[in-house]
Design a protein around this motif. Sequence first.
Motif, PDB file in Angstrom:
ATOM      1  N   VAL A   1      13.837 -11.558   1.745  1.00  0.00           N
ATOM      2  CA  VAL A   1      13.264 -10.741   2.819  1.00  0.00           C
ATOM      3  C   VAL A   1      12.593  -9.500   2.216  1.00  0.00           C
ATOM      4  O   VAL A   1      11.441  -9.177   2.514  1.00  0.00           O
ATOM      5  N   ALA A   2      13.323  -8.805   1.322  1.00  0.00           N
ATOM      6  CA  ALA A   2      12.815  -7.536   0.799  1.00  0.00           C
ATOM      7  C   ALA A   2      11.599  -7.713  -0.109  1.00  0.00           C
ATOM      8  O   ALA A   2      10.681  -6.889  -0.084  1.00  0.00           O
TER       9      ALA A   2
ATOM     10  N   GLU B   1      10.174 -15.104  -8.489  1.00  0.00           N
ATOM     11  CA  GLU B   1      11.288 -15.693  -7.725  1.00  0.00           C
ATOM     12  C   GLU B   1      11.861 -16.840  -8.548  1.00  0.00           C
ATOM     13  O   GLU B   1      11.119 -17.707  -9.012  1.00  0.00           O
TER      14      GLU B   1
ATOM     15  N   SER C   1      19.584 -12.305  12.984  1.00  0.00           N
ATOM     16  CA  SER C   1      18.962 -11.413  13.960  1.00  0.00           C
ATOM     17  C   SER C   1      18.244 -10.283  13.243  1.00  0.00           C
ATOM     18  O   SER C   1      18.742  -9.754  12.245  1.00  0.00           O
TER      19      SER C   1
ATOM     20  N   ARG D   1      16.102 -17.846   9.361  1.00  0.00           N
ATOM     21  CA  ARG D   1      15.834 -16.996   8.197  1.00  0.00           C
ATOM     22  C   ARG D   1      14.775 -17.579   7.250  1.00  0.00           C
ATOM     23  O   ARG D   1      13.826 -16.883   6.886  1.00  0.00           O
TER      24      ARG D   1
ATOM     25  N   LEU E   1      14.190 -13.696 -13.572  1.00  0.00           N
ATOM     26  CA  LEU E   1      14.306 -12.537 -14.466  1.00  0.00           C
ATOM     27  C   LEU E   1      15.575 -12.670 -15.300  1.00  0.00           C
ATOM     28  O   LEU E   1      16.640 -12.989 -14.770  1.00  0.00           O
TER      29      LEU E   1
ATOM     30  N   ASP F   1      19.759  -6.137  -0.370  1.00  0.00           N
ATOM     31  CA  ASP F   1      21.134  -6.555  -0.672  1.00  0.00           C
ATOM     32  C   ASP F   1      21.529  -6.259  -2.115  1.00  0.00           C
ATOM     33  O   ASP F   1      22.720  -6.135  -2.412  1.00  0.00           O
TER      34      ASP F   1
ATOM     35  N   GLY G   1      21.541  -6.642   7.582  1.00  0.00           N
ATOM     36  CA  GLY G   1      21.130  -6.755   6.174  1.00  0.00           C
ATOM     37  C   GLY G   1      19.625  -6.866   6.016  1.00  0.00           C
ATOM     38  O   GLY G   1      19.012  -6.160   5.209  1.00  0.00           O
ATOM     39  N   ALA G   2      19.007  -7.749   6.786  1.00  0.00           N
ATOM     40  CA  ALA G   2      17.563  -7.946   6.657  1.00  0.00           C
ATOM     41  C   ALA G   2      16.811  -6.723   7.176  1.00  0.00           C
ATOM     42  O   ALA G   2      15.779  -6.329   6.616  1.00  0.00           O
TER      43      ALA G   2
HETATM   44  C1  LIG Z   1      25.161 -16.318   6.854  1.00  0.00           C
HETATM   45  C2  LIG Z   1      24.412 -15.034   6.871  1.00  0.00           C
HETATM   46  C3  LIG Z   1      24.036 -14.470   8.077  1.00  0.00           C
HETATM   47  C4  LIG Z   1      23.301 -13.281   8.094  1.00  0.00           C
HETATM   48  N1  LIG Z   1      22.936 -12.750   9.299  1.00  0.00           N
HETATM   49  C5  LIG Z   1      22.173 -11.630   9.315  1.00  0.00           C
HETATM   50  C6  LIG Z   1      21.704 -11.104  10.537  1.00  0.00           C
HETATM   51  O1  LIG Z   1      21.975 -11.622  11.628  1.00  0.00           O
HETATM   52  N2  LIG Z   1      20.894 -10.021  10.502  1.00  0.00           N
HETATM   53  C7  LIG Z   1      20.543  -9.435   9.326  1.00  0.00           C
HETATM   54  O2  LIG Z   1      19.763  -8.441   9.354  1.00  0.00           O
HETATM   55  N3  LIG Z   1      21.004  -9.893   8.149  1.00  0.00           N
HETATM   56  C8  LIG Z   1      21.795 -10.984   8.120  1.00  0.00           C
HETATM   57  N4  LIG Z   1      22.228 -11.461   6.936  1.00  0.00           N
HETATM   58  C9  LIG Z   1      21.915 -10.739   5.710  1.00  0.00           C
HETATM   59  C10 LIG Z   1      20.487 -10.981   5.256  1.00  0.00           C
HETATM   60  O3  LIG Z   1      20.231 -12.362   5.104  1.00  0.00           O
HETATM   61  C11 LIG Z   1      20.284 -10.252   3.962  1.00  0.00           C
HETATM   62  O4  LIG Z   1      20.684  -8.911   4.107  1.00  0.00           O
HETATM   63  C12 LIG Z   1      18.830 -10.269   3.541  1.00  0.00           C
HETATM   64  O5  LIG Z   1      18.428 -11.595   3.317  1.00  0.00           O
HETATM   65  C13 LIG Z   1      18.655  -9.422   2.291  1.00  0.00           C
HETATM   66  O6  LIG Z   1      17.357  -9.584   1.802  1.00  0.00           O
HETATM   67  P1  LIG Z   1      17.067  -9.407   0.257  1.00  0.00           P
HETATM   68  O7  LIG Z   1      15.630  -9.725   0.114  1.00  0.00           O
HETATM   69  O8  LIG Z   1      17.611  -8.115  -0.195  1.00  0.00           O
HETATM   70  O9  LIG Z   1      17.933 -10.526  -0.470  1.00  0.00           O
HETATM   71  P2  LIG Z   1      17.780 -12.105  -0.360  1.00  0.00           P
HETATM   72  O10 LIG Z   1      17.207 -12.502   0.947  1.00  0.00           O
HETATM   73  O11 LIG Z   1      19.098 -12.665  -0.762  1.00  0.00           O
HETATM   74  O12 LIG Z   1      16.693 -12.476  -1.466  1.00  0.00           O
HETATM   75  C14 LIG Z   1      16.945 -12.332  -2.850  1.00  0.00           C
HETATM   76  C15 LIG Z   1      15.988 -13.251  -3.607  1.00  0.00           C
HETATM   77  O13 LIG Z   1      16.068 -12.948  -5.002  1.00  0.00           O
HETATM   78  C16 LIG Z   1      16.025 -14.172  -5.728  1.00  0.00           C
HETATM   79  N5  LIG Z   1      16.593 -13.952  -7.056  1.00  0.00           N
HETATM   80  C17 LIG Z   1      17.903 -13.768  -7.370  1.00  0.00           C
HETATM   81  N6  LIG Z   1      18.035 -13.617  -8.695  1.00  0.00           N
HETATM   82  C18 LIG Z   1      16.786 -13.689  -9.237  1.00  0.00           C
HETATM   83  C19 LIG Z   1      16.269 -13.614 -10.566  1.00  0.00           C
HETATM   84  N7  LIG Z   1      17.065 -13.434 -11.634  1.00  0.00           N
HETATM   85  N8  LIG Z   1      14.931 -13.721 -10.766  1.00  0.00           N
HETATM   86  C20 LIG Z   1      14.080 -13.906  -9.696  1.00  0.00           C
HETATM   87  N9  LIG Z   1      14.534 -14.021  -8.416  1.00  0.00           N
HETATM   88  C21 LIG Z   1      15.865 -13.898  -8.196  1.00  0.00           C
HETATM   89  C22 LIG Z   1      16.834 -15.125  -4.851  1.00  0.00           C
HETATM   90  O14 LIG Z   1      16.566 -16.482  -5.167  1.00  0.00           O
HETATM   91  C23 LIG Z   1      16.346 -14.723  -3.457  1.00  0.00           C
HETATM   92  O15 LIG Z   1      15.209 -15.461  -3.068  1.00  0.00           O
HETATM   93  C24 LIG Z   1      22.969 -12.631   6.882  1.00  0.00           C
HETATM   94  C25 LIG Z   1      23.374 -13.191   5.659  1.00  0.00           C
HETATM   95  C26 LIG Z   1      24.092 -14.373   5.657  1.00  0.00           C
HETATM   96  C27 LIG Z   1      24.527 -14.950   4.324  1.00  0.00           C
END
Ligand SMILES: Cc1cc2nc3c(=O)[nH]c(=O)nc-3n(C[C@H](O)[C@H](O)[C@H](O)COP(=O)(O)OP(=O)(O)OC[C@H]3O[C@@H](n4cnc5c(N)ncnc54)[C@H](O)[C@@H]3O)c2cc1C
Length: 399
Positions: free
Chosen positions: A10-11, A30, A44, A102, A126, A295, A307-308
């Motif tokens: 997401v981020a 990625e 959500s 998602r 990475l 995250d 989280g998102a």
């Molecule tokens: C079951 C569940 C339900 C949820 N429900 C909600 C909700 O209702 N509302 C809400 O706001 N949030 C919810 N969340 C949380 C939300 O999904 C996360 O907070 C959000 O996805 C965080 O985004 P992010 O981009 O920080 O991390 P992520 O979405 O986890 O993305 C991280 C990315 O980094 C990549 N990556 C990891 N390591 C490496 C590397 N070494 N090199 C390159 N790429 C790498 C991964 O493959 C991934 O694609 C939920 C989470 C879960 C597990």
Amino acid sequence: MKALVVGAGVAGPLTAMALQRAGIEAVVVERHGPPDPKRGSWFSLSPNGLDALQAVGVLDIAKGLGSPTPRNVLVGATGRELGTLPLGSPLADGTPALTIKRPELTAALVDESIRRGIDFRWNAALENVERLEEEVHATLADGTTLTADLLIGADGVHSPTRRIIDPAAPPSRYVGLTNFGGITPGGAALLQGPDAVTEQWRMVFGRRAFFGHHVLPNGDVVWFVNVPEPAIAPEVRARTTDTEWKQRLVALVDGDTGPAPQLIEGGVLELAGDNTHDLGHVPTWHRDRMIIIGDAAHAPAPSSGQGASMAAEDAVVLAQCLRDLPDVDSAFSAYESLRRARVEKVVKTGARSSSTKSPGAFQQLMLRAIFTYAVTPKNTAWMYDHRLHWDERQAAISS
Ligand SMILES: Cc1cc2nc3c(=O)[nH]c(=O)nc-3n(C[C@H](O)[C@H](O)[C@H](O)COP(=O)(O)OP(=O)(O)OC[C@H]3O[C@@H](n4cnc5c(N)ncnc54)[C@H](O)[C@@H]3O)c2cc1C
């Protein structure tokens, strides 16, 4: 200036688009291939997160994919309504909190980023980062090296960047709940009365598990089950079939109020045996020209539903700071001072709501009081009604 963004969850794509808006070039790496919009569960986005999407010009994408869910209705195991939790004030155009699949959101954000000219490198994990004077050199698992002026770790709760910045960084914490999710095609036909109401999540604090469902506009029903239990080992997850998981879930919700058994029996599992983690205080978010966001820096438990939305807010505020401050160091410091207190408060709130999912009669009494007196629109406005203004200029923190 050129930024290397690690992670296309997401981020990642949101940060790349926000940086582009701030005049900074971004490349996203990625470790997996392009997201498959079909694989994964639902979540959500609350008005504060949608507002951040609006700042990047992608609110319409979320509106096109999302189903309105402006409230959660909480119900005890015997059917007594414990309270209603409104999920913030709608945006100025009337958009309330949305429930979205998602991976559909992630795939659409990536597509939009690519349409805007952002470079994505797939299957590019990475591994390490070396700092050379004013640059970062990132090494990928295949041995490729990429050079940029700064590196943003948006690589999730198990972030490798977090450990590269600070080898002593804390790991995520298992919060004591396993998570299952699914969809029941045409499931609305199975529902009656309050269970059939649309535009809400209806959640039951059952005797052995916590169950929630939401009726989509097309009549399908999405649902999740949280089970308070020890973390599920990978080998157990690998050897358990969807039929076996569903049988287990039906047994756990048996006897509680609501449509859980029918929805699970008639449904398709989209998430099975996921161990729920959170990540609270990470002392070091940035070092040299590297920083973590989303995250990777602060993961609230899914129960918070934030989280998102926090990841989206981070993307906008970091881009503003890099736009407005004269150098990377002062931009990172300003970003941290703007974000830390808010995100850590959200993580604490998420941890509290996860702990209320452990069953018990006393808990049901407590919950009724909590939802009547503590969880009110006024008390939750700091979280849901937070708004960002892209044109607002961010200033350096005074030392
Ligand atoms: C079951 C569940 C339900 C949820 N429900 C909600 C909700 O209702 N509302 C809400 O706001 N949030 C919810 N969340 C949380 C939300 O999904 C996360 O907070 C959000 O996805 C965080 O985004 P992010 O981009 O920080 O991390 P992520 O979405 O986890 O993305 C991280 C990315 O980094 C990549 N990556 C990891 N390591 C490496 C590397 N070494 N090199 C390159 N790429 C790498 C991964 O493959 C991934 O694609 C939920 C989470 C879960 C597990």
